[in-house]
Design an enzyme around this catalytic site. Structure first.
Site, PDB file in Angstrom:
ATOM      1  CG  ASP A 387      -1.434   1.144   1.394  1.00  0.00           C
ATOM      2  OD1 ASP A 387      -2.516   1.007   0.839  1.00  0.00           O
ATOM      3  OD2 ASP A 387      -1.579   2.128   2.100  1.00  0.00           O
ATOM      4  CD  GLU A 423      -1.760   2.186  -3.651  1.00  0.00           C
ATOM      5  OE1 GLU A 423      -2.780   2.610  -3.416  1.00  0.00           O
ATOM      6  OE2 GLU A 423      -1.948   1.845  -2.188  1.00  0.00           O
TER       7      GLU A 423
END
Length: 747
Positions: A387, A423
């Site tokens: 993330d 990401e």
């Protein structure tokens, strides 16, 4: 008059570590005797049960706390009574000790003493019980009453509240770490080791996927054991995915603003324990049983040929900013773990969550890499999706692809062998890094998402962007030895509309989140097909189902690694909520009854068929970029693009407005060889994508491309036939229905 920093909250109990008996309901209780503590070892970090000197069993405790003045390990019995044991050994900034007789199942935490000087970033407070960053199981749930804050949360002057130390004991309100016994060598496990090019990823929430499944026993729904149940695995196998990407399963906490609204953090992007599987997802209890349950889930998925990828949140923690709670790292060494601003009272926030871990620091980098290796070697997982990975790649300020984090991962003998997905952005300056990560990494490709959404709502000015995205995004990834599978292609993800909502809503409907519909993106690139939300209009409903078929077919025919979101294959809806992070209810859970409805069952069957087609045909999952050049004397190329006239596209065609695109994939010219060294040869295909709202003619290209074509997929048809389709001669002008994908095999 005293300064704010010298003021203290009223003390309801003696200061932590005072050695005085504690008051309970006005009465004094005896403090259990402090057991002996031996020197122990500074490694490994955490609480490790082992056999010590003279064959005595016990647990070694080791905690990095560089600036601390004292550290106590605190043991809790079944009645919540606390025993505080000083750790007096200090080696290379690690406090450690071996406590004989401490067995697996023991609950514990730390109290760390030091200076309280928020202006320099020092926030030690021994009144706060702290979770071990290396705890491998957590018992209890985080609540956020005032006692768990290191500062006085309700101080009258909020501008200085974070500078006033709170002396109240937080132990009754916070969960404890649990000592876990290592008893698993994974010798019976067989990892699937699916090559990147052959992968199909399925993003899934452990709880939401299983919570309403009618064939999973009720006591297992919402748990790791539920996901390991044959009924859950059967769906994954029928669908044909090769990996599940689990939304965060590290121990996480719920945010205060959600708890005050009666909501909970559902997605889990609020980590506080990087070694512990989230206890609320366990059917087998929270005193260590969750560890074994998670391992059994991984084994069951592996046995079905499915890899396990974890969505991990190492960029920030649940402690938020200076006004957030003191749960672990903030109270262990705030300056050592977090990025602080020049004004050290404040946190540098590249994540939008209040804080950012300072990954440049060796001890923070060690925490992250130790955690990653643990999940691979001891918990059996096959990869990670990071993330806000750009926040991890920052050096002192800027994103740096030579940063310590990326360098350490690249040389680590364990981590460089697993699947690594970035990401590739954060919210800070220069944080958007799609296409920039080094060759070891794959990336979520949001440019693919945007192009495909825009094409099917007929909003692209031309087809240049679509051509790049369909063929592997060579404009982004054809450098440094990267391959087409560096692009994780997706149309939807957990964050945003579901696929069904993408074609059912023009705007977000997040009222249930309690933020007056302000949260969630407004850049949805969605089209509601003529009506907002659910409708009885069968024409609109049929068009929406066709658009779903178009989107899924496009995704699964594109070069790169496709990622599906759990439930998109059966028409899951979140009722227009594009930010359901706090909806732990039917809004987010999969509705398995959809499979009983013919239209949605047909969508599942088509998705499964497309995935099977992809698995059978290497031309659809290439390991190298297309060259676009003629490979043989007849002029046939590995990739060719056609207009609706059946002519190869010119440069001008790429810049002209168009709703139709033909893509020819040659199975004759696939680079590389198979495992036995033989050339890889496949059938050839022509894909025709037409996003216009009216039918169009499309002339089928003749030799050398083909003499005949057989229809394999026609998204204008609700029920797709498994038998061979209609055969058309080259040169024939087909009528392509409005908003349709045709996939034709060269016959």
């Amino acid at each position: 008059m005293t300064s704010a920093a010298e003021q203290r909250a009223p003390a309801g109990e003696p200061a932590a570590g005072s050695g005085q008996p504690a008051a309970v309901n006005g009465a004094r209780r005896a403090v259990p005797p402090v057991p002996a503590v031996w020197p122990g070892a500074p490694t490994p970090l955490g609480a490790r049960f082992r056999v010590g000197p003279d064959g005595v069993a016990g647990t070694n405790f080791a905690l990095w706390a560089a600036g601390a003045e004292a550290v106590r390990v605190c043991l809790f019995d079944e009645h919540g009574r606390e025993t505080r044991i000083p750790l007096t050994e200090l080696t290379h900034e690690i406090w450690h000790g071996f406590v004989p007789g401490v067995m697996p199942g023991q609950r514990y935490g730390y109290r760390v003493d030091g200076r309280w000087d928020p202006w320099t970033g020092a926030r030690w407070n021994p009144a706060k019980l702290l979770l071990d960053p290396y705890a491998r199981a957590v018992d209890g749930e985080f609540r956020l009453p005032p006692e768990v804050y290191g500062h006085v949360r309700d101080w009258p002057d909020q501008s200085v509240a974070d500078t006033v130390r709170d002396e109240r004991d937080s132990a009754p309100y916070v969960p404890k770490g649990v000592v876990v016994h290592d008893d698993d060598d994974w010798s019976d496990d067989r990892r699937p080791k699916t090559p990147w090019a052959d992968s199909v990823i399925y993003e899934v929430h452990v709880r939401g996927f299983t919570k309403l499944h009618p064939d999973i026993p009720e006591e297992l729904r919402g748990t790791y054991a539920g996901l390991a149940h044959p009924a859950a695995i059967e769906h994954l196998v029928k669908l044909g995915v090769t990996a599940v990407e689990l939304l965060p399963v590290h121990q996480f906490a719920h945010e205060d603003h959600l708890l005050r609204r009666g909501l909970r953090n559902y997605w889990g992007y609020n980590s506080i324990g990087y070694f512990a599987p989230h206890a609320a997802y366990a059917a087998s209890g929270t005193t260590g049983g969750q560890v074994g349950e998670f391992k059994r889930m991984v084994r069951a998925l592996h046995a079905a040929g499915i890899e396990v990828i974890l969505d991990v949140v190492y960029n920030h923690t649940a402690e938020a900013g200076e006004l957030g709670p003191t749960l672990s790292l903030k109270g262990i060494d705030n300056r050592g773990y977090y990025r602080l601003q020049d004004d050290a009272r404040r946190y540098a926030d590249y994540t939008g969550c209040g804080n950012t871990l300072h990954v440049v620091r060796p001890q923070v980098l060690r925490l992250i890499t130790d955690s990653l290796r643990y999940w691979v070697t001891e918990m059996g997982v096959d990869g990670f999706r990071f993330d806000l990975a750009a926040a991890l790649a920052r050096s002192m300020h800027d994103v740096d692809m030579l940063s310590p984090f990326l360098a350490v991962i690249a040389q680590d003998p364990v981590l460089r062998r697993v699947k690594l997905i970035a990401e590739p952005w954060d919210i800070g300056s220069g944080g958007y890094q799609v296409g920039a990560f080094p060759p070891l990494w794959t990336e979520w490709n949001d440019r693919y998402r945007n192009a495909v959404r825009d094409f099917w709502r007929h909003a692209l000015p031309d087809v240049r962007e679509m051509g790049y995205r369909l063929s592997g995004s060579s404009d982004l990834y054809a450098w440094g030895g990267r391959r087409p599978y560096a692009s994780v292609n997706f149309v939807t993800a957990h964050d945003g509309f579901t696929l069904r909502d993408l074609v059912s809503y023009g705007t977000k409907h997040n009222e249930a989140n309690g933020e007056n519909n302000r949260d969630g993106t407004d850049d949805n690139r969605s089209w509601n097909c003529g009506a907002e939300g659910e409708t009885a209009d069968e024409g609109v409903r049929a068009l929406r189902r066709r658009q779903l078929r178009n989107l899924l077919t496009t995704l699964l025919l594109s070069t790169g690694v496709p990622m599906l979101v759990a439930g998109d294959e059966l028409g899951r809806t979140q009722r227009g909520n594009n930010n359901a992070y706090c909806q732990d209810n039917e809004i987010s859970w999969l509705d398995w009854s959809l499979l009983e409805q013919p239209g949605w069952r047909a969508l599942f069957d088509l998705t499964s068929r497309l995935i099977a087609l992809r698995h059978r045909h290497p031309v659809l999952r290439r390991r190298a970029f297309f060259s676009g050049r003629a490979q043989t004397a007849d002029g046939l190329r590995d990739l060719a693009w056609f207009t609706s006239r059946g002519a190869e596209m010119t440069e001008g065609d790429w810049y002209a407005p168009a709703a139709t695109l033909g893509m020819y994939l040659s199975g004759r010219d696939i680079p590389g060889r198979d495992e036995r060294g033989a050339p890889v040869v496949d059938e050839s295909f022509l894909a025709v994508l037409h996003a216009g709202d009216r039918p169009t003619g499309f002339v089928l290209p003749g030799p050398p491309w083909a003499e005949r074509y057989e229809v394999v997929v026609d998204t204008s048809v609700e029920e797709q036939a498994e038998a061979p389709g209609t055969v058309h001669r080259a040169g024939t002008e087909l009528t392509v229905p409005a908003r349709t994908v045709l996939l034709l095999r060269v016959a």
